[in-house]
Motif scaffolding. Structure first.
Motif, PDB file in Angstrom:
ATOM      1  N   MET A 277       0.849  -1.173   0.000  1.00 38.44           N
ATOM      2  CA  MET A 277       0.000   0.000   0.000  1.00 38.44           C
ATOM      3  C   MET A 277       0.889   1.228   0.000  1.00 38.44           C
ATOM      4  N   SER A 278       1.016   1.861  -1.144  1.00 35.40           N
ATOM      5  CA  SER A 278       1.882   3.029  -1.193  1.00 35.40           C
ATOM      6  C   SER A 278       1.123   4.191  -0.580  1.00 35.40           C
ATOM      7  N   THR A 279       1.859   5.064   0.079  1.00 35.70           N
ATOM      8  CA  THR A 279       1.216   6.281   0.545  1.00 35.70           C
ATOM      9  C   THR A 279       1.164   7.222  -0.644  1.00 35.70           C
ATOM     10  N   SER A 280       0.216   8.143  -0.617  1.00 33.43           N
ATOM     11  CA  SER A 280       0.080   8.980  -1.807  1.00 33.43           C
ATOM     12  C   SER A 280       1.274   9.918  -1.971  1.00 33.43           C
ATOM     13  N   ALA A 281       2.162   9.962  -0.971  1.00 35.47           N
ATOM     14  CA  ALA A 281       3.349  10.797  -1.097  1.00 35.47           C
ATOM     15  C   ALA A 281       4.271  10.290  -2.208  1.00 35.47           C
ATOM     16  N   ASP A 282       4.183   8.961  -2.488  1.00 32.27           N
ATOM     17  CA  ASP A 282       5.030   8.394  -3.536  1.00 32.27           C
ATOM     18  C   ASP A 282       4.620   8.867  -4.923  1.00 32.27           C
ATOM     19  N   LEU A 283       3.374   9.286  -5.050  1.00 32.63           N
ATOM     20  CA  LEU A 283       2.834   9.582  -6.374  1.00 32.63           C
ATOM     21  C   LEU A 283       3.241  10.982  -6.828  1.00 32.63           C
ATOM     22  N   ARG A 284       3.190  11.167  -8.128  1.00 33.75           N
ATOM     23  CA  ARG A 284       3.484  12.492  -8.667  1.00 33.75           C
ATOM     24  C   ARG A 284       2.326  13.437  -8.390  1.00 33.75           C
ATOM     25  N   ARG A 285       2.644  14.726  -8.351  1.00 35.47           N
ATOM     26  CA  ARG A 285       1.583  15.716  -8.135  1.00 35.47           C
ATOM     27  C   ARG A 285       0.700  15.836  -9.373  1.00 35.47           C
ATOM     28  N   ALA A 286      -0.567  16.106  -9.148  1.00 34.77           N
ATOM     29  CA  ALA A 286      -1.489  16.250 -10.268  1.00 34.77           C
ATOM     30  C   ALA A 286      -1.347  17.632 -10.905  1.00 34.77           C
ATOM     31  N   GLY A 287      -1.431  17.691 -12.210  1.00 32.49           N
ATOM     32  CA  GLY A 287      -1.450  18.967 -12.911  1.00 32.49           C
ATOM     33  C   GLY A 287      -2.874  19.481 -12.998  1.00 32.49           C
ATOM     34  N   PRO A 288      -3.072  20.678 -13.591  1.00 36.02           N
ATOM     35  CA  PRO A 288      -4.413  21.259 -13.683  1.00 36.02           C
ATOM     36  C   PRO A 288      -5.390  20.391 -14.485  1.00 36.02           C
ATOM     37  N   ARG A 289      -4.893  19.717 -15.540  1.00 42.26           N
ATOM     38  CA  ARG A 289      -5.792  18.907 -16.352  1.00 42.26           C
ATOM     39  C   ARG A 289      -6.357  17.747 -15.538  1.00 42.26           C
ATOM     40  N   ALA A 290      -5.450  17.109 -14.765  1.00 42.27           N
ATOM     41  CA  ALA A 290      -5.875  15.981 -13.938  1.00 42.27           C
ATOM     42  C   ALA A 290      -6.896  16.445 -12.906  1.00 42.27           C
ATOM     43  N   GLY A 291      -6.627  17.624 -12.322  1.00 45.59           N
ATOM     44  CA  GLY A 291      -7.550  18.171 -11.337  1.00 45.59           C
ATOM     45  C   GLY A 291      -8.926  18.387 -11.939  1.00 45.59           C
ATOM     46  N   LEU A 292      -8.938  18.877 -13.177  1.00 45.11           N
ATOM     47  CA  LEU A 292     -10.208  19.131 -13.861  1.00 45.11           C
ATOM     48  C   LEU A 292     -11.001  17.831 -14.035  1.00 45.11           C
ATOM     49  N   ILE A 293     -10.290  16.776 -14.425  1.00 48.32           N
ATOM     50  CA  ILE A 293     -10.957  15.488 -14.640  1.00 48.32           C
ATOM     51  C   ILE A 293     -11.647  15.014 -13.362  1.00 48.32           C
ATOM     52  N   VAL A 294     -10.889  15.073 -12.237  1.00 47.18           N
ATOM     53  CA  VAL A 294     -11.460  14.612 -10.979  1.00 47.18           C
ATOM     54  C   VAL A 294     -12.613  15.514 -10.552  1.00 47.18           C
ATOM     55  N   GLY A 295     -12.415  16.836 -10.731  1.00 46.49           N
ATOM     56  CA  GLY A 295     -13.461  17.786 -10.369  1.00 46.49           C
ATOM     57  C   GLY A 295     -14.762  17.489 -11.107  1.00 46.49           C
ATOM     58  N   VAL A 296     -14.655  17.289 -12.413  1.00 44.96           N
ATOM     59  CA  VAL A 296     -15.851  17.005 -13.207  1.00 44.96           C
ATOM     60  C   VAL A 296     -16.513  15.715 -12.723  1.00 44.96           C
TER      61      VAL A 296
END
Lengths: 502, 219
Positions: free
Chosen positions: A238-257
C-alpha cells in the motif's frame, strides 16, 4: 445454516419445480420471455462499456496522482456503490428531464453512476500500489507517457479491470430496482420479468424457468472466473500517496468534473424532495414523519412513517444476525478454505431469485414462514453474509500466527485468545462489515419486493410504489424517502464503516 | 529436582528429520544455553516444549508429570519469541498485564506488578505506548517481562539478543542475566536459551549444550 436455508434451498426448490414444469418450449414462447433475456444482455454489455469509458480517466488520475482532497474525491466516487438502487433510480428521476425518463438512456446513466464506483474501487488500489520507480525504469528505457500506460500500467491493472467489468455486467444484466423505477413499461430485464410474471401475471412456471436459467448461467460464470482467477503474489504494497506524482491542472479538472457528476443526481434528489409540483414545500418530509397523510383513495393509503420504522428495525435485526454469523463463517473459512465457496457463492445469486425462491418454498404447511416478522430481516442477513465474510476473512488471515502462540504461552486458551486478541484486532473490519450490512438491508429491494406484504413494506418498496403513481404528492414523498435513505446509508458507511483503529 | 525432562523427542517435517531422539534435563532454577548451527532444530525444540508443536515420539515431563497432552496455555511454559509478538492492539502496560488479567488477578496487584516489571527493564515511562512506537530493544524488553508477569515453571528464550545492534545487546545481556538470576532464586524457574552465539551462551547460562550432541549419534 441460514445461508443454506434461505439461499440454497429456494434455488434447489426452484430447480426441481422448473423440471416439473414439463413443457419448457411452451414457457419460452410466452411473450416477453426471450425479449427479457435479450434486453438483459444488451443492457449488461452497454452498461459495462459506458461505465468503463466514464471511469477510465478519473481512475487513472486518482490511481497515479496525489493532490489535495484526494481521499475525499475517492470517498465520493466510491460511495454510489453502497447506495440503494431505488435511491439511484429516484435521483435520476429527479435529475433528468421528463423526455429522457423512462428511456434506456436514463437506465444507462443510472447504471454508470452506480458502477463507476465498482471500477474505481477495484482498479485504484492496484494502480496506486505500483511503485513510481518501476515507471521511472520504463521511462529510462524510452517509454513516453502513453507507452507507460499501455505497456506497463494497463497490463498490471488488467485482471482487476476484467473482474470489475464482469461484476458490472452481472449487476447491470440483473438490474431490478433501477429498471423498475427508470425504465419504461416495455423495458424488462430477466429479473424484472421474473417479478412481473410471478407477482402480476401469476405465471409461476414462466418465472421459475427464467429464474433457474439465470442462476445457472450466473453460477457457471462465477465458477469459471473463480477458476481462472490466480492471486498475484503477496498482498500489494500500500503506497502512501506521497510516492505519487503531483497532479497537474488537467488531472484536477478530470477529478473535479467526475465529483460534480456524482454529486449532481444526489443534489437533484434532495431538492426535489422539497418540492411539490412547481412550488417549494416540506409536505414530502411531513408525510415521511407521519404528521401529514398522503391522501388519495383509501385503497391506496400507505403509511410512510410506519415503513421508515420497519426499515430501521429490519436493518438493525439484519446486522445483529449477519455480523456474528459472518464472523463465525469467516473463522470456519479461515480454518478450512473449502467452506469459502459455500459462504461466498450465494452473493452471485440475484436477490430477486432469493425472494422468489423463498416465496415458492415457504408457502405451505410447516414451512409457512412468510408471515414471520423475522423472515425479511433473515433474508437481508443472508444477502449481507457473504459481504461480512469477505470483509472479515482477509483480516483474520493476516493476524500473525505468532500472536496466537504468544497468547497461548501466556496462558490464554482458544476462547480467551478469540476474546482478547482476535476480536479486538478484527474490530475495524467487523465495524465496516456491520455498517455495510445495515446499508444493504436498508436498500434491499429485490427480495423484499417479493416478500413484503401490504402491511409489512419497507421504505424502498414504498418508494417504488409511489414513483409509479401519478401526482405530485406521492412523488414528493418518494423523493423525501429516497433522500432519507441516502442520508442514512452514506452516514453508516462513511462514518461507522471508515472508523480507523485507535 | 528435575524441572523439565525430555526423553527421545523426535520431529520430522516431510522427509527432513529435525529432531532425532533428543534427551534433555533441566534442574530447578537452572539456566541452560542451547547452541548449534542455524536450521539444526533449536527453535523447533522450544516449540515442542511449549506445546506449539507435537513431537512424533518421545516424552515430556514438567515437574514430574507427563505434559504431552497438556495444551500450551496450561503448561506453565513461558516463551520469548524471536520477533517479540507483542499484541498490536494493546499498549505496553496491557501487554505485560495480559497473563495476569486472563487469570483474574485483582486490579491493584496487577497494576503494582506491571509497574515493577517495567521498572526492571527501565521502561515504565513507555507504559502507554503502542508496540509500533517501540524500538527493537524496547520491544524485546517488553516481550521479556510480559513472559515473566505470571512466573512460568520453564522459560524459553528464542535468540533473545538477535537482531539488536551491538550497544543495545550488551546492555540487554547484563539486564537479562540479572533478571534470570532473580527468577531462578524466587520461583525456581528453569530457563532454556537458544542462541547461535557462544559468547552469549557462556555469559547467560550455567551450562551450554550443543543440540546435535543431545540426539542420536549418527545425525
Amino acid at each position: 445454516m441460514l445461508v443454506l436455508l434461505l439461499v440454497v434451498t429456494p434455488v434447489i426448490v426452484l430447480a426441481t419445480s422448473a423440471a416439473r414444469t414439463g413443457d419448457l418450449t411452451a414457457v419460452w414462447s410466452r411473450p416477453g420471455v426471450t425479449d427479457s433475456i435479450r434486453f438483459s444482455l444488451l443492457l449488461g454489455v452497454s452498461s459495462t462499456l459506458l461505465t468503463v469509458l466514464v471511469a477510465a480517466l478519473p481512475a487513472a488520475v486518482i490511481g497515479r496522482r496525489r493532490f489535495r482532497g484526494r481521499s475525499l474525491a475517492l470517498a465520493v466516487l466510491t460511495a454510489p456503490f453502497v447506495l440503494p438502487t431505488v435511491v439511484v433510480g429516484s435521483a435520476f428521476l429527479a435529475l433528468l428531464p421528463d423526455s429522457i425518463d423512462r428511456t434506456i438512456w436514463a437506465v444507462l446513466a443510472a447504471h454508470a453512476f452506480f458502477n463507476v464506483s465498482v471500477v474505481i474501487r477495484q482498479v485504484v488500489p492496484i494502480l496506486e500500489s505500483v511503485d513510481e520507480r518501476l515507471l521511472d525504469a520504463a521511462r529510462t528505457l524510452g517509454a513516453g507517457p502513453l507507452r507507460v500506460w499501455t505497456n506497463v500500467l494497463l497490463p498490471i491493472v488488467r485482471p482487476a479491470l476484467a473482474s470489475a467489468s464482469a461484476l458490472v455486467f452481472l449487476l447491470s444484466a440483473t438490474s431490478f430496482g433501477v429498471v423498475r423505477i427508470l425504465g419504461g413499461p416495455s423495458m424488462a430485464t430477466i429479473d424484472v420479468e421474473i417479478h412481473r410474471r410471478a407477482v402480476l401475471l401469476g405465471d409461476v412456471s414462466g418465472a421459475t424457468v427464467l429464474a433457474v436459467t439465470q442462476t445457472m448461467v450466473v453460477l457457471a460464470a462465477v465458477a469459471l472466473s473463480a477458476r481462472r482467477h490466480r492471486p498475484v503474489g503477496g498482498p500489494a504494497r500500500m503506497s502512501t500517496s506521497a510516492d505519487l506524482r503531483r497532479a497537474g491542472p488537467r488531472a484536477g479538472l478530470i477529478v473535479g468534473v467526475a465529483v460534480v457528476l456524482v454529486a449532481t443526481p444526489v443534489v437533484a434528489l434532495a431538492l426535489s424532495s422539497l418540492r411539490v409540483g412547481d412550488h417549494w414545500s416540506l409536505a414530502g418530509w411531513r408525510m415521511l414523519a407521519g404528521t401529514e397523510a398522503l391522501g388519495g383513495p383509501s385503497a391506496l393509503r400507505v403509511d410512510l412513517a410506519d415503513a421508515l420504522t420497519r426499515s430501521m428495525t429490519t436493518a438493525i435485526l439484519a446486522v445483529v444476525i449477519a455480523t456474528p454469523l459472518g464472523v463465525g463463517a469467516a473463522a470456519a473459512a479461515h480454518r478450512d478454505p473449502r467452506w469459502r465457496v459455500l459462504f461466498v457463492a450465494p452473493a452471485a445469486v440475484s436477490a430477486i431469485i432469493v425472494g422468489f425462491g423463498i416465496l415458492v418454498t415457504f408457502d405451505q404447511g410447516f414451512l409457512d414462514w412468510r408471515g414471520s416478522a423475522l423472515l425479511v430481516p433473515a433474508v437481508h442477513a443472508s444477502v449481507a453474509l457473504p459481504f461480512v465474510v469477505r470483509a472479515v476473512e482477509p483480516v483474520l488471515a493476516a493476524i500473525p500466527r505468532g500472536l496466537d502462540e504468544a497468547a497461548a504461552t501466556l496462558g490464554a486458551g482458544p476462547l480467551v485468545t478469540w476474546r482478547r486478541v482476535r476480536l479486538p484486532l478484527l474490530r475495524p473490519a467487523i465495524a465496516t462489515a456491520a455498517a455495510f450490512s445495515g446499508a444493504l438491508s436498508l436498500g434491499e429491494f429485490g427480495a423484499t419486493a417479493f416478500l413484503a406484504r401490504t402491511d409489512s413494506r419497507t421504505l424502498p418498496v414504498l418508494v417504488d410504489l409511489l414513483v409509479g403513481r401519478s401526482g405530485d404528492r406521492p412523488f414528493a414523498a418518494a423523493m423525501a424517502a429516497s433522500t432519507l435513505l441516502f442520508a442514512i446509508t452514506i452516514t453508516l458507511v462513511l462514518v461507522v464503516g471508515r472508523r480507523r483503529p485507535a | 529436582m528435575s524441572r523439565l525432562v525430555l526423553r527421545g523427542i523426535s520431529k520430522t517435517f516431510g522427509r527432513r528429520t529435525v529432531l532425532d531422539a533428543i534427551d534433555l534435563d533441566l534442574a530447578d532454577g537452572e539456566c541452560v544455553a542451547l547452541v548449534g548451527p542455524s536450521g539444526c532444530g533449536k527453535s523447533t525444540l522450544l516449540r515442542v516444549i511449549a506445546g506449539l508443536e507435537r513431537p512424533d515420539s518421545g516424552s515430556i515431563e514438567i515437574d514430574g508429570t507427563d505434559a504431552a497432552d497438556v495444551p500450551t496455555h496450561r503448561r506453565g511454559v513461558g516463551m520469548v519469541f524471536q520477533n517479540d509478538q507483542l499484541f498490536p492492539h494493546l499498549d505496553v502496560a496491557d501487554n505485560v498485564d495480559f497473563a495476569m488479567r486472563i487469570r483474574g488477578v485483582d486490579a491493584t496487584t496487577r497494576a503494582r506488578r506491571v509497574g515493577e516489571l517495567l521498572d526492571l527493564v527501565g521502561l515504565r515511562h513507555l507504559s502507554g505506548s503502542r508496540p509500533s512506537e517501540l524500538s527493537g530493544g524496547e520491544a524485546r524488553r517488553v516481550s521479556l517481562v510480559r513472559s515473566l508477569a505470571v512466573p512460568p515453571r520453564v522459560l524459553l528464550l528464542d535468540e533473545p539478543l538477535t537482531g539488536l545492534d551491538r550497544t543495545l545487546r550488551d546492555g540487554l545481556m547484563s539486564d537479562l542475566r540479572t533478571i534470570l538470576d532473580g527468577m531462578a532464586r524466587e520461583n525456581g524457574t528453569a530457563v532454556l536459551v537458544v542462541t547461535h552465539d557462544p559468547d552469549e551462551a557462556s555469559f547467560l547460562a550455567d551450562r551450554t549444550l550443543r543440540l546435535p550432541d543431545l540426539g542420536r549419534a549418527e545425525s
